[in-house]
Design a protein around this motif. Sequence first.
Motif, PDB file in Angstrom:
ATOM      1  N   GLY A 203       0.852  -1.176   0.000  1.00 51.88           N
ATOM      2  CA  GLY A 203       0.000   0.000   0.000  1.00 51.88           C
ATOM      3  C   GLY A 203       0.887   1.225   0.000  1.00 51.88           C
ATOM      4  O   GLY A 203       2.102   1.124   0.155  1.00 51.88           O
ATOM      5  N   ASP A 204       0.287   2.394  -0.191  1.00 44.00           N
ATOM      6  CA  ASP A 204       1.103   3.601  -0.210  1.00 44.00           C
ATOM      7  C   ASP A 204       0.914   4.440   1.052  1.00 44.00           C
ATOM      8  O   ASP A 204       1.250   5.617   1.073  1.00 44.00           O
ATOM      9  N   GLY A 205       0.385   3.820   2.102  1.00 42.15           N
ATOM     10  CA  GLY A 205       0.240   4.505   3.377  1.00 42.15           C
ATOM     11  C   GLY A 205       1.407   4.201   4.307  1.00 42.15           C
ATOM     12  O   GLY A 205       2.498   3.818   3.880  1.00 42.15           O
ATOM     13  N   CYS A 206       1.153   4.335   5.605  1.00 47.86           N
ATOM     14  CA  CYS A 206       2.229   4.217   6.590  1.00 47.86           C
ATOM     15  C   CYS A 206       2.259   2.855   7.278  1.00 47.86           C
ATOM     16  O   CYS A 206       2.973   2.680   8.266  1.00 47.86           O
ATOM     17  N   PHE A 207       1.498   1.864   6.770  1.00 43.62           N
ATOM     18  CA  PHE A 207       1.377   0.605   7.498  1.00 43.62           C
ATOM     19  C   PHE A 207       2.722  -0.073   7.714  1.00 43.62           C
ATOM     20  O   PHE A 207       3.008  -0.563   8.813  1.00 43.62           O
ATOM     21  N   HIS A 208       3.563  -0.117   6.687  1.00 46.89           N
ATOM     22  CA  HIS A 208       4.850  -0.805   6.846  1.00 46.89           C
ATOM     23  C   HIS A 208       5.690  -0.144   7.934  1.00 46.89           C
ATOM     24  O   HIS A 208       6.313  -0.833   8.763  1.00 46.89           O
ATOM     25  N   ASP A 209       5.695   1.185   7.967  1.00 51.59           N
ATOM     26  CA  ASP A 209       6.447   1.896   9.003  1.00 51.59           C
ATOM     27  C   ASP A 209       5.868   1.619  10.389  1.00 51.59           C
ATOM     28  O   ASP A 209       6.615   1.451  11.365  1.00 51.59           O
TER      29      ASP A 209
END
Length: 332
Positions: A203-209
């Motif tokens: 995704g292009d949100g902040c989930f991975h961070d």
Amino acid sequence: MELELRHLKTIRAIADAGSLTKAASALGVAQPALSAQLKRIENALGGRLFDRGQRGVRTTPLGELVLARARNVLPAVSELQRDAVRFARTLEETDRLRLGGTHGPLLGGLVERLGASHPAMPVTTYTSWSEGEIADSVTEGRIDYALIGCCGAARPPAGERLEWREIASDPVFVMLTADHPLADRTEIGLAELANESWTDVPGDGCFHDCFTTACAHAGFTPARVYETDTASSVHLVQAGRAVGLCRATFPNTAGLVTRPLAGTPLRWRHLLGWHSAARTADGAPAFFELARAAHAEAAEGNDSYADWLHGGSGPLAALPPGDFHHHSVRVS
């Protein structure tokens, strides 16, 4: 020479870059060509816009005036162009409802309910892993409603241009093989999975961070994270190559189990978005309730999540039924 929008964009680019060399690189032109263009613009406006020095360029008083006007005009023209394109597409698409969404069970559930409640209404769908792409499609009039998710308290994309309503906020679960040593647990501590490889949908949100931060709080750094499509993520878990991060509403799948993470370190918010000036905007309250119903069915359809909800492990952070107006928030 008459002043044009491209000239204002050039002035803004030079001011933002702080030097002609950097501005030329950003604009994709040669510096001599940019210098010549700036000279023509300054001649048209009656004076110098920038003073040059060893540390770059600095706006003159005239430059400050022109730049201030440019920073107002350029966004307004861009917004006008977006609205015109959206309006034109709306006129062309009056015979069907267009839905866009990121991957997950809610889009299908919403389409099913639309078919039951409005059987004569043709519905088309579009999916993407990119929340930003879906939001842009609504802004530009290519689709009517967006059904997306975002991490925790993150701002939804295009928040200043679209209306967003939160359908529900779910815990993020972990997906394991049914014979995994931790599969019989009712919940699993993130630190207990420190030696695992991971998989999730990009995704292009902040989930991975946010996931990386949660792992750091649990005392480890994930050794490997595979970002891939849903089917490939399921395959990696089934093959024992990784454990998966998934929405709590992920449907039951043979050979796999999903379990809550202790303490709910990660959450996923389901959102419905639309443009307030779109032809379908009046239907937003009804679509919101249909989306809520689709979410409720998906939540009950996952055995582990249903147990988590009804067993008191944590409340479903969905909006109260019918409370559409109270929770209407335009993010700016």
